[in-house]
Structure formats: structure tokens, C-alpha cells
Design an enzyme around this catalytic site. Structure first.
Site, PDB file in Angstrom:
ATOM      1  N   LYS A  54       0.843  -1.206   0.000  1.00 42.15           N
ATOM      2  CA  LYS A  54       0.000   0.000   0.000  1.00 42.15           C
ATOM      3  C   LYS A  54       0.871   1.246   0.000  1.00 42.15           C
ATOM      4  O   LYS A  54       0.625   2.190  -0.761  1.00 42.15           O
ATOM      5  CB  LYS A  54      -0.900   0.017   1.243  1.00 42.15           C
ATOM      6  CG  LYS A  54      -2.100  -0.882   1.147  1.00 42.15           C
ATOM      7  CD  LYS A  54      -2.804  -1.003   2.488  1.00 42.15           C
ATOM      8  CE  LYS A  54      -3.863  -2.092   2.443  1.00 42.15           C
ATOM      9  NZ  LYS A  54      -4.360  -2.502   3.737  1.00 42.15           N
ATOM     10  N   GLN A  98      -5.095  -1.258   9.659  1.00 39.36           N
ATOM     11  CA  GLN A  98      -5.012  -2.611   9.085  1.00 39.36           C
ATOM     12  C   GLN A  98      -5.638  -3.637  10.024  1.00 39.36           C
ATOM     13  O   GLN A  98      -5.369  -3.650  11.233  1.00 39.36           O
ATOM     14  CB  GLN A  98      -3.536  -2.959   8.821  1.00 39.36           C
ATOM     15  CG  GLN A  98      -3.308  -4.296   8.152  1.00 39.36           C
ATOM     16  CD  GLN A  98      -3.822  -4.363   6.716  1.00 39.36           C
ATOM     17  OE1 GLN A  98      -3.886  -3.359   6.025  1.00 39.36           O
ATOM     18  NE2 GLN A  98      -4.209  -5.539   6.282  1.00 39.36           N
ATOM     19  N   ASP A 121     -11.475   2.966   4.094  1.00 47.02           N
ATOM     20  CA  ASP A 121     -11.934   1.574   4.052  1.00 47.02           C
ATOM     21  C   ASP A 121     -13.454   1.481   3.918  1.00 47.02           C
ATOM     22  O   ASP A 121     -13.979   0.425   3.574  1.00 47.02           O
ATOM     23  CB  ASP A 121     -11.554   0.865   5.364  1.00 47.02           C
ATOM     24  CG  ASP A 121     -10.305   0.017   5.237  1.00 47.02           C
ATOM     25  OD1 ASP A 121     -10.071  -0.535   4.149  1.00 47.02           O
ATOM     26  OD2 ASP A 121      -9.573  -0.102   6.239  1.00 47.02           O
TER      27      ASP A 121
HETATM   28  N1  GUN Z   1      -7.150  -6.630   6.158  1.00 46.76           N
HETATM   29  C1  GUN Z   1      -7.463  -7.381   5.069  1.00 46.76           C
HETATM   30  N2  GUN Z   1      -8.156  -6.642   4.169  1.00 46.76           N
HETATM   31  C2  GUN Z   1      -8.277  -5.411   4.701  1.00 46.76           C
HETATM   32  C3  GUN Z   1      -8.887  -4.207   4.238  1.00 46.76           C
HETATM   33  O1  GUN Z   1      -9.471  -4.116   3.148  1.00 46.76           O
HETATM   34  N3  GUN Z   1      -8.799  -3.150   5.080  1.00 46.76           N
HETATM   35  C4  GUN Z   1      -8.183  -3.212   6.284  1.00 46.76           C
HETATM   36  N4  GUN Z   1      -8.164  -2.120   7.047  1.00 46.76           N
HETATM   37  N5  GUN Z   1      -7.615  -4.322   6.741  1.00 46.76           N
HETATM   38  C5  GUN Z   1      -7.657  -5.398   5.950  1.00 46.76           C
END
Ligand code: GUN
Length: 305
Positions: A54, A98, A121
Site C-alpha cells: 500500500k 489494518q 476503508d
Molecule cells: N485486512 C485485510 N483486508 C483489509 C482491508 O481491506 N482493510 C483493512 N483495514 N484491513 C484489511
């Protein structure tokens, strides 16, 4: 019939390039650089890989990336204080905490502490409610990526029969809302659904997001249907031999059995290289959207729901 392969890798590259173009224009015309803050708690190896990826792609799109790594033993109050600091930081337009978080942390509490306008998100209850009532919101990245691919493939989705397999808050439920927003007839199937095969076989569009390797087979698919496979499952692949430490090699598979589904479907996303790369592309798109809205500008069309 052999299905057309929907290439998520190529599609996500186009989305990222479009985001980068808008970011460059924001800088040039308004002197604004979008910023994304990612909070990583603990040492989960998969999460570390995602967060690194990311950060890299955020910078490649011309945006600022802020990583906040914290020990797994962090207290609730400390984590909430960090979120509050990011909420009030004008350089931060998007915040992503996350998941998963350590067991002693109430993830809902932390997510609902994020300023909804910065919730890239789309997990905050306000955004869930806004999406459910058809109002402007931040939309979860993975379902948004699936929607973009479906719109690109079909043009209009109006009147199509869509079956979402899986009812998670992250994918299944928001996916159903998005498809409903595009005037599909939507069914959400799950582990308790009776005769799930017959339900899925009605679908013009199947979105599989259950986390069960190769559960959906070609026998479940209506000829010509579009299959969007959200699953990313690592399974043993003894045919590939063993690693240096003697462990059996592995391979990635989706929630759909690719070969049998591809033999029946009209179009299908592969695993890997389908939905996966779209998720981070949509995170970048959401960060751009949040930045535009924070500055009273219209978010670019085509990058939002
Ligand atoms: N962990 C796995 N997928 C995601 C996601 O799309 N967002 C977040 N914040 N954590 C994750």
C-alpha cells in the site's frame, strides 16, 4: 464456452494511472497532495506485506504515505489517541487501520473512532449507513473494485440477477448494496443457504467472497454468467514439489474452481490477477476522493461508486 478473462492486473494499472493523473492536477492547480495514513499493529506477516505494498503504490501515485507501526501490546487508549491525532492532521486525507487487530482491541471501537470523511476503508458505521441508503459515502475498496470491473464488462447492470456468496461486512454486505444501487436483483447466499447451487445457478453475476478454496464449481454457474472471484486462499500444491525446508509448496486459488467455472462462464476473474490488485487501486482512488471532498472539490467520476 470458454470465458473471457477479466484482467484485474491491467485494469488496476489503468485505475492507478488515472488516480496519478488527478493527483498531479490537484498539486498543480491547487497545491494539494493527498495523504494516506496506514496504522499497523503487531507483526502479522500478511498484514506487513499488504501495508508495504500500500505504501509503495501510494507514493507511486504521487501521494504522501504515512505509516504508523505499533507494538501488539498497544493499549486501547494509545491506539485511539493515534487515530484522533490522524483525524485532526490536515495532511492526512485517508486513514486505514489494518485488520486484524490483536484480540484485546475492540476493532469496531477503533474503526468508529476514525473521522468518517477520512475512512478510506468505508468500514465506519456512518459510511455503512450512507451506502445502505444510497447517499454519498466512502465505499469499501474490494467491493468497489468488483463493481468497477462489472461496469466495465457489462456497461449497465440494471435488471441483472446477482448472487453474492458470503455475507462479511468487508465484502459480501457492501457488495450487495452496491449491486442494488446499480439496479441488480440481489441475493446474498451464505453457509446456511439451502440448495446454494440452485441459487447461484440463477445468477447473471456471481460474486464469491467466502474464503473457502474452490467452493463454487462450474456446475453452479449459469452458462454465460460473469464470475467475480474475491477469494485468495493458499493451498498445498504437492505437484510443485517441496521447499528447501522440506515443506510442501503452495499455490493461490480463489473461492471458485477456475477451470470448471471458466468452461461455463461468459467472463471470469482469475486468482491471482483478478480482484486482488483492484483493492489497493481502489484504496488510492478513495484517498483521492476523500482529499477532493475535504477541499470542497468534486471527486473524479469513474473512481467512486
Ligand atoms: N485486512 C485485510 N483486508 C483489509 C482491508 O481491506 N482493510 C483493512 N483495514 N484491513 C484489511
Amino acid at each position: 464456452m470458454t470465458a473471457q478473462v477479466i484482467d484485474g492486473k491491467a485494469f488496476s494499472a489503468r485505475v492507478r494511472a488515472e488516480v496519478a493523473t488527478h493527483v498531479a492536477r490537484l498539486k498543480e492547480e491547487h497545491g494539494i497532495t493527498p495523504g494516506l495514513a496506514v496504522v499497523l499493529v503487531g507483526e502479522d506477516p500478511a498484514s506487513q506485506v499488504y501495508v508495504r505494498s500500500k505504501g509503495k503504490q501510494t507514493v507511486e501515485a504521487g501521494m504522501n504515505s504515512y505509516e504508523h507501526k505499533r507494538d501488539a501490546a498497544i493499549s486501547h487508549d494509545e491506539l485511539l489517541a493515534l487515530v484522533e491525532e490522524l483525524n485532526t492532521d490536515p495532511a492526512v486525507h485517508g486513514i486505514l487501520v489494518q485488520l486484524p487487530l490483536p484480540d484485546h482491541i475492540d476493532a469496531d471501537l477503533v474503526i468508529n473512532a476514525i473521522n468518517p470523511d477520512k475512512d478510506v476503508d468505508g468500514f465506519h458505521v456512518s459510511n455503512v449507513g450512507l451506502l445502505g441508503t444510497g447517499q454519498k459515502s466512502m465505499v469499501p475498496c474490494t467491493p468497489l473494485g468488483c463493481l468497477m470491473m462489472l461496469r466495465d464488462h457489462h456497461g449497465s447492470l440494471s435488471g441483472l440477477e446477482a448472487v453474492v456468496v458470503g455475507r462479511s461486512n468487508i465484502v459480501g454486505k457492501p457488495m450487495a448494496q452496491l449491486l442494488l444501487g446499480d439496479s441488480c436483483t440481489v441475493t446474498v447466499a451464505h453457509s446456511r443457504t439451502r440448495d446454494i447451487e440452485a441459487v447461484v445457478r440463477r445468477a447473471d453475476i456471481v460474486v464469491a467472497a467466502v474464503g473457502r478454496p474452490e467452493m463454487v464449481t462450474g456446475a453452479w454457474i449459469k452458462p454465460g454468467a460473469t464470475v467475480i472471484d474475491v477469494g485468495i486462499n493458499r493451498v498445498p500444491a504437492p505437484e510443485k514439489g517441496t521447499n528447501d525446508d522440506g515443506s510442501v509448496k503452495t499455490r493461490l486459488v480463489g473461492d471458485c474452481h477456475y477451470d470448471s467455472c471458466a468452461a461455463v462462464a461468459g467472463a471470469i476473474t482469475p486468482v491471482p490477477g483478478g480482484v486482488g490488485p483492484m483493492t489497493i487501486a481502489c484504496l488510492l482512488a478513495n484517498t483521492l476522493t476523500a482529499c477532493c471532498r475535504a477541499n470542497g472539490l468534486e471527486a473524479p467520476e469513474g473512481l467512486t461508486a
